[in-house]
Scaffold this active site. Sequence first.
Site, PDB file in Angstrom:
ATOM      1  CB  THR A  11      -0.920   0.006   1.253  1.00 58.44           C
ATOM      2  OG1 THR A  11      -1.608  -1.230   1.290  1.00 58.44           O
ATOM      3  CG2 THR A  11      -1.905   1.146   1.227  1.00 58.44           C
ATOM      4  CB  VAL A  12       3.356   2.649   2.396  1.00 54.51           C
ATOM      5  CG1 VAL A  12       4.153   3.938   2.497  1.00 54.51           C
ATOM      6  CG2 VAL A  12       2.369   2.555   3.560  1.00 54.51           C
ATOM      7  CE  LYS A 100       2.947   0.902  12.204  1.00 55.27           C
ATOM      8  NZ  LYS A 100       1.918   1.300  11.287  1.00 55.27           N
ATOM      9  CD  GLU A 124       7.258  13.872  10.175  1.00 61.72           C
ATOM     10  OE1 GLU A 124       8.092  14.745  10.391  1.00 61.72           O
ATOM     11  OE2 GLU A 124       6.401  13.528  11.024  1.00 61.72           O
ATOM     12  N   GLY A 129       1.024   9.005  10.143  1.00 62.26           N
ATOM     13  CA  GLY A 129       0.880   8.993   8.673  1.00 62.26           C
ATOM     14  C   GLY A 129       1.443  10.253   8.051  1.00 62.26           C
ATOM     15  CB  ILE A 131       0.302  14.314  11.184  1.00 62.77           C
ATOM     16  CG1 ILE A 131      -1.130  13.891  10.925  1.00 62.77           C
ATOM     17  CG2 ILE A 131       0.366  15.545  12.065  1.00 62.77           C
ATOM     18  CD1 ILE A 131      -1.871  13.445  12.184  1.00 62.77           C
ATOM     19  N   GLY A 182      -8.511  -0.373   4.041  1.00 65.64           N
ATOM     20  CA  GLY A 182      -7.045  -0.421   4.027  1.00 65.64           C
ATOM     21  C   GLY A 182      -6.395   0.343   5.165  1.00 65.64           C
ATOM     22  CE  LYS A 200       1.174   4.530  14.064  1.00 67.17           C
ATOM     23  NZ  LYS A 200      -0.231   4.468  13.607  1.00 67.17           N
ATOM     24  N   GLY A 297      -3.300   5.406   5.687  1.00 67.27           N
ATOM     25  CA  GLY A 297      -3.720   5.419   4.277  1.00 67.27           C
ATOM     26  C   GLY A 297      -2.542   5.605   3.348  1.00 67.27           C
TER      27      GLY A 297
END
Length: 412
Positions: A11-12, A100, A124, A129, A131, A182, A200, A297
């Site tokens: 996904t990422v 993470k 980051e 995500g 932010i 997802g 996190k 996401g």
Amino acid sequence: MINIAILGYGTVGSGVVEVLSTNKDSINKKAGQEINLKYVLDLRDFPGTPIEDIITHDYNEILNDESVHIVAEVMGGIEPAYSFTKAALLKGKSVVTSNKELVAKYGPELLAIAKEKSVNYLFEASVGGGIPIIRPLNQSLTADEIYEITGILNGTTNFVLTKMDKEGRDFDEVLKEAQALGYAEKNPEADIEGRDACRKIAILSSLAFDMHVDFEDIYTEGITKITKKDMAYAKAANKDIKLLATSKKIGNKVYARVAPVMLDDEHPLSHVNGVFNAIFVKGNVIGEIMFYGHGAGKLPTASAIVADVVDAVKHLSKNLMTFWSTKKMELMSIDDVPVSMFILAKTDFYSAAKDSAKKLFGPIKVVEVIESEEEFAFITDVKTEKEIANLIKLYNAEPSIRKIISSIRVEA
Ligand code: HSE
């Protein structure tokens, strides 16, 4: 031109490819040179996709290619991500990541290697995500002594709690929807049991307090026991239930905790709904500050990855100092943490249940929903976790109480 490689086309990873292509010109401009995606490492082939010609199944091809300067590790999990990251840093390549688990466990070690090799290990995307929060803690908030970080750090659980609250729906049904969209991890237990948020807050606390906060030391409770009934009681008390990841300084001690909390509806975090995340930080100079955005996401996470790639390009042979000491922090025992608690009991004797609560807990605030004669609910004053736990045991043994069915921490 600078060559980069992506490890993992999930996904990422596919999001990173999409972001690099959608915003190609502006990204290259901000990086000061063209970013060229030379390899994507994955076990699978992707015929007919834009990356079919640059797929490799052999990590050594990337590692031994001296023209590759930056690696984006978006595989997740500890192995082989750890070995791949370490090998890349030792070869003098910068690594950016959304992982993470890896950052929480091996962050200080990997940062030390990056420093030694004058490259960067940037993460980051590992918290919140899209932010920006890692860079603010490392750069923008360095004038402050941070004394509290409280975050909604897991999109899946926030999505589930919001839907349960707003639509009066059941936990299992809403979780399936979050998985289909997802947001959830492959194994949703990491989300719903609070383990994702725990990693996190360990990362954020380590940066904020410049010591290593071991995620295994953090008291962690998930949202699986939260019911529609709890939601109704929270509403009656003008509160929202959120999975909060907190670390707070009390005197010279720090406690860290992940747990569902009834949050006053005046608190800025109570308005953070759906898959959104937010991180509320308190500093002794800046006061209160909140970071808000998409915490999960494909594209939001990819946005943070690509921004780290740009930063790595801009600091190719210069290590950006990250404040994360290898010295382990001894956290305050959860037993000593001050807390007030919402308690919901089944009873056949409403007024006796109320009298017993007052006798045991001292001043209480009764919470009522309609038709609650067989239930008695109240919020206690602030006491230590240990005191509250002992009182709950005693209350459960009172003749007027059939059973305590919920106990949820309350935050003003
Ligand atoms: N499963 C995580 C979440 C993804 O729901 O927030 C981002 O770490």
